[in-house]
Design an enzyme around this catalytic site. Structure first.
Site, PDB file in Angstrom:
ATOM      1  N   GLU A 150       0.815  -1.216   0.000  1.00  0.00           N
ATOM      2  CA  GLU A 150       0.000   0.000   0.000  1.00  0.00           C
ATOM      3  C   GLU A 150       0.851   1.269   0.000  1.00  0.00           C
ATOM      4  O   GLU A 150       0.707   2.136   0.861  1.00  0.00           O
ATOM      5  CB  GLU A 150      -0.964   0.012   1.194  1.00  0.00           C
ATOM      6  N   GLU A 312      -6.660  -7.578  -1.201  1.00  0.00           N
ATOM      7  CA  GLU A 312      -7.162  -7.494   0.169  1.00  0.00           C
ATOM      8  C   GLU A 312      -8.631  -7.103   0.143  1.00  0.00           C
ATOM      9  O   GLU A 312      -9.061  -6.261  -0.645  1.00  0.00           O
ATOM     10  CB  GLU A 312      -6.412  -6.434   0.987  1.00  0.00           C
TER      11      GLU A 312
END
Length: 686
Positions: A150, A312
Site C-alpha cells: 500500500e 485485500e
C-alpha cells in the site's frame, strides 16, 4: 499470467505467522484446507525480524513457513518485507525518516514511514529484495512477489527537495522554461538559481483557506505531486528490478489502496510497471454498490482490460471507521463476486487469522480470536472457497467488453483540486461517479481509459471535467470524433494546459473547434442554490426542465446546436447543453452540473443511437449485472443487493448456472444478498 501453474481463481489472503507461536501454524494449515485457501501473502511486515541489524540477515522462520505452505499445497505471494523499516535503521540513519507537510521530521513508528528518496531506504530495501529473490527464486511454493505494501507517502525533506530540483532540470531544461511554465512573474516568484526552489508545503506555498488545503502556485504543487508519484514508483521499480535480475520470469506486483482511487499516486503510470494490477478494496454498507463497481472497472482499465487481483478485502468488520458494523450474512460472498464480475481473478482477505494485539486486533479475519472453524464468518469463507474450487479455471482470464469509455486522469484530478476557484465544492471523483452511475444503472458496461489509450475501440468516450488538456489530446479527440465517435465532456473543461496555465482566446481552449462553442464566463453557485435547464427539443426521454447546480458555463454557440438553455439568472436563455457535428461523429458539451435524471437520459439516448444495449433488459432495482467472456463462452453475473429474492428476466438463450449446474432459460430467481453466475455460448469474431 502464472505460466500454467494455477488452474483456478486464487483464494486466500494476508497471513502473519510471525505474530503467532509455532504450534498455531499447523492448526492454521488445517483450517486453510477446510476453507479452500490456496494462496497466502506472507513476509509483508517482517523486515525487522529478517534484518535485526545492518549486517545480519536471518530467514530461518521464513524458510520454515515457505516449506510448510508448499507441503500443504498453498501458493505464496511473497512480500519483500519493506513496508516498514526497522527501528535500528531509523536510529542509525535518520535520512530514512519522512518529513510531513508542516516540515516536521517523523520519528520511528506506524508504517509508510520511509522517505522515498532516502539513500538508506533505497539501498537496504533493494538489498532485501535481492536476497529474498536469491533465496526463494526456485522454491516450489512461490507464485508471485508482493513488493512493499500500500505505497502512499509524500515527503518534504531536504533530500526530496534536492531531488525535486533535479527532476525539474530534466523536465524543463532551463530556468527560463520553468519560470514560463510556472507563471512565476506572479507575486515575484521568478527563480534565478535552481537551489532557490523549495518544496511546496505548509511552510511555503500551501495553507488552509476556509478549512481547505490550497496552494498559491498550483503549477509548482502539480509538479511536486508528479515528482512524488514518480519517486515512490521508483522505489517499487528498484525492488522489482532487483527481483527480476535474479529471476527474470517472476510475476511482480504491489497492492493499490483506497479502493483504487488513491489520489497521491498516478495508478495509470504505475500499472505500466506492474505485471498485474492488485487492489485492496474495503467497501462498507453505507457505500452505493456503484461506488465500488466503478473502482473495479478502473482497475481493469489500468492495463487495457487485463484482469486484476483482489489482493485485500475483509471477511468481516473493519476497524478504522468511526463505527465498524459486522458484514451481514451473505455479504462477504456477494461483494467478493462483485470484484470477480468486474475483472478480478482472485479473492483475498486481510486477514486470515485475526491479530490479538495492536491496531488491527479488531479488524475482521477468516479465523477469529476464538481460533476454530465454528463461526459464521469461517463457514461463509469456506463456502466461498468451495464454490471457487468448483468454478475451477472457467472464469480466470476472462475479459470484459465495453463500447463506452470514461477518460480518467490523475493529473487532471490534482490540477482541478489545486485550483483556487471557481468553487471548493467541485470534486473530480464526484462528477466522474455521476456519469458512471448513469451507465451502471442502465447495465451498460464501461471501460476506464487514460489519455494514452486507443479511443477508437469505443463508440462513446466521456471525459467529465476535462479541465487539463494535455499536449496532443485535442487532436486525438478530433480524430476520434471525425471518424464517427461520440465525445461527451462537461463544464470546466478545456481550461488549462499541462502546467496549469490557462489556454487563452476563450474557453474551452483547445476543445473549442471540436465542441463548436465559446464559454464566456463560469458562474459558481452557492451551496443549496440551483438553476435549471430546459430542453429546446425532445431527444428520446430527454424533454422538459431539469435542475442544475455547482457551476454554470455561459455558452455561445460557434456552430454547435443548442440542446438546452438556462432557465434563470441573468443568463436565462443562454446555451447550457450543446451538440456539435464533427466529421462523421458528434461532440456534446454539458455546461452545468445537472440532476442525475438528465445524465441518465442523455446517455441512454446516446447509447440507443450507437445501438449499445444493456447486458440485460428489465433488471429489478438494486440488482447488478456484469459480463465477462473467454473465447466464445460468456459469463453473466447477476448480483442481488436487495434483502428479498428477485426474478430476473433473461435473454432467449440457454444458460448453465455455474454454482448449481442447473440449465436455465427465460428467467432466473436470485435470493436476497446472493449472486447467480450463468455461462452461455456466444459466437465472437474478435
Amino acid at each position: 499470467m502464472f505460466q500454467g501453474k494455477v488452474n483456478k481463481m486464487l483464494y486466500g489472503g494476508d497471513y502473519n505467522p510471525e505474530q503467532w507461536p509455532r504450534e498455531i501454524w499447523d492448526e492454521d494449515m488445517r483450517l486453510f484446507e477446510l476453507a479452500g485457501i490456496d494462496i497466502v501473502s506472507i513476509n509483508v511486515f517482517s523486515w525487522a525480524y529478517n534484518q535485526p541489524d545492518e549486517q545480519t540477515y536471518r530467514f530461518d522462520r521464513l524458510d520454515e513457513m515457505m516449506d510448510l505452505l508448499q507441503k500443504n499445497n498453498i501458493w505464496v505471494s511473497l512480500g519483500t518485507s519493506t513496508a516498514a523499516h526497522p527501528a535500528w535503521m531509523a536510529k542509525k540513519y535518520p535520512d530514512v525518516l519522512a518529513v510531513d507537510m508542516d516540515g516536521k521530521k517523523r520519528k520511528f513508528g506506524r508504517r509508510h514511514n520511509s522517505c522515498p528518496n532516502s539513500p538508506t531506504f533505497r539501498k537496504y530495501s533493494v538489498l532485501m529484495a535481492r536476497k529474498l529473490a536469491e533465496r526463494y527464486k526456485d522454491h516450489p511454493a512461490l507464485l508471485m512477489w508482493h513488493v512493499n505494501n500500500e505505497y502512499g507517502l509524500r515527503c518534504y525533506c531536504e533530500r526530496c527537495e534536492q531531488q525535486f530540483r533535479l527532476w525539474l532540470k530534466e523536465k524543463y531544461g532551463t530556468l527560463d522554461a520553468l519560470n514560463s511554465a510556472w507563471y512565476t512573474a506572479f507575486w515575484g516568484h521568478t527563480f534565478y538559481e535552481w537551489d532557490e526552489i523549495v518544496a511546496p508545503n505548509n511552510l511555503s506555498e500551501h495553507y488552509k483557506l476556509y478549512g481547505v488545503d490550497v496552494t498559491n502556485f498550483s503549477s509548482i504543487s502539480l509538479d511536486y505531486a508528479r515528482f512524488m508519484s514518480d519517486s515512490v514508483l521508483e522505489c517499487y521499480t528498484l525492488e522489482r528490478d532487483a527481483i527480476k535480475e535474479v529471476a527474470p520470469d517472476s510475476v511482480v506486483t504491489t497492492n493499490f489502496q483506497s479502493n483504487g482511487t488513491y489520489k497521491p499516486l498516478d495508478y495509470f503510470k504505475w500499472a505500466k510497471e506492474m505485471d498485474v494490477v492488485a487492489l485492496d478494496s474495503y467497501p462498507t454498507s453505507d457505500m452505493a454498490m456503484s461506488y465500488t463497481a466503478m473502482r473495479y472497472d478502473l482497475m481493469r482499465g489500468l492495463k487495457q482490460g487485463q484482469p486484476f487481483l483482489l489482493m485485500e478485502s475483509t471477511p468481516s468488520a473493519l476497524n478504522w471507521k468511526p463505527q465498524n458494523p459486522l458484514k451481514r450474512p451473505g455479504i462477504t460472498k456477494l461483494w467478493s463476486y462483485q470484484a470477480v464480475a468486474r475483472g478480478a481473478d482472485s479473492v483475498m482477505y486481510f486477514q486470515l487469522r485475526r491479530s490479538f494485539g495492536a491496531f488491527e486486533k479488531f479488524h475482521g479475519a477468516m479465523i477469529d480470536h476464538v481460533g476454530h472453524e465454528h463461526t459464521r464468518v469461517f463457514r461463509e469463507c469456506a463456502e466461498l472457497g468451495h464454490e471457487l474450487q468448483h468454478l475451477d479455471d472457467r472464469i480466470v482470464g476472462a475479459r470484459v467488453e465495453a463500447k463506452v469509455a470514461i477518460l480518467f486522469d490523475w493529473e487532471n484530478w490534482w490540477a482541478i483540486e489545486y485550483s483556487s476557484g471557481p468553487t471548493i465544492d467541485l470534486k473530480y471523483l464526484n462528477i466522474v461517479q455521476k456519469y458512471y452511475d448513469a451507465l451502471y444503472g442502465q447495465h451498460v458496461q464501461v471501460d476506464f481509459v487514460s489519455v494514452d489509450d486507443d479511443f477508437n475501440r469505443y463508440d462513446i468516450v466521456i471525459a467529465p471535467v476535462l479541465y487539463m488538456v494535455k499536449q496532443g489530446l485535442a487532436n486525438k479527440l478530433e480524430q476520434y470524433t471525425a471518424q464517427g465517435g461520440t465525445f461527451v465532456t462537461t463544464f470546466f473543461s478545456g481550461i488549462v494546459n499541462e502546467t496549469d496555465l490557462v489556454t487563452l482566446n476563450g474557453y474551452p481552449g483547445e476543445l473549442k473547434k471540436l465542441l463548436g462553442i465559446w464559454v464566456e464566463e463560469i458562474d459558481s453557485l452557492m451551496p443549496n442554490q440551483t438553476n435549471s435547464i430546459t430542453m429546446t427539443q425532445q431527444l428520446g426521454k430527454l424533454s422538459g426542465t431539469y435542475t442544475s447546480d455547482l457551476l454554470c458555463d455561459l455558452i455561445h454557440s460557434e456552430g454547435a446546436e443548442v440542446i438546452a438553455e438556462y432557465g434563470s439568472e441573468f443568463y436565462k436563455g443562454m446555451a447550457a447543453v450543446t451538440r456539435n457535428k464533427f466529421g462523421q461523429g458528434e461532440a456534446w458539451y454539458v455546461g452545468t452540473n445537472t440532476e442525475d435524471a438528465f445524465i441518465q437520459q442523455l446517455l441512454e439516448h446516446l447509447c440507443e443511437k450507437k445501438e449499445i444495449k444493456a447486458i440485460l433488459a428489465s433488471v429489478p432495482e438494486q440488482v447488478e449485472v456484469s459480463k465477462r467472456y473467454k473465447g466464445n463462452q460468456s459469463f453473466l453475473f447477476i448480483l442481488n443487493h436487495r434483502d428479498e429474492e428477485v426474478t430476473v428476466p433473461l435473454n432467449n438463450i440457454k444458460y448453465t448456472n455455474l454454482l448449481t449446474n442447473e440449465t436455465i432459460e427465460q428467467q432466473v430467481l436470485v435470493d436476497g444478498k446472493t449472486v447467480c453466475i450463468l455461462e452461455y455460448h456466444e459466437e465472437r469474431t474478435d
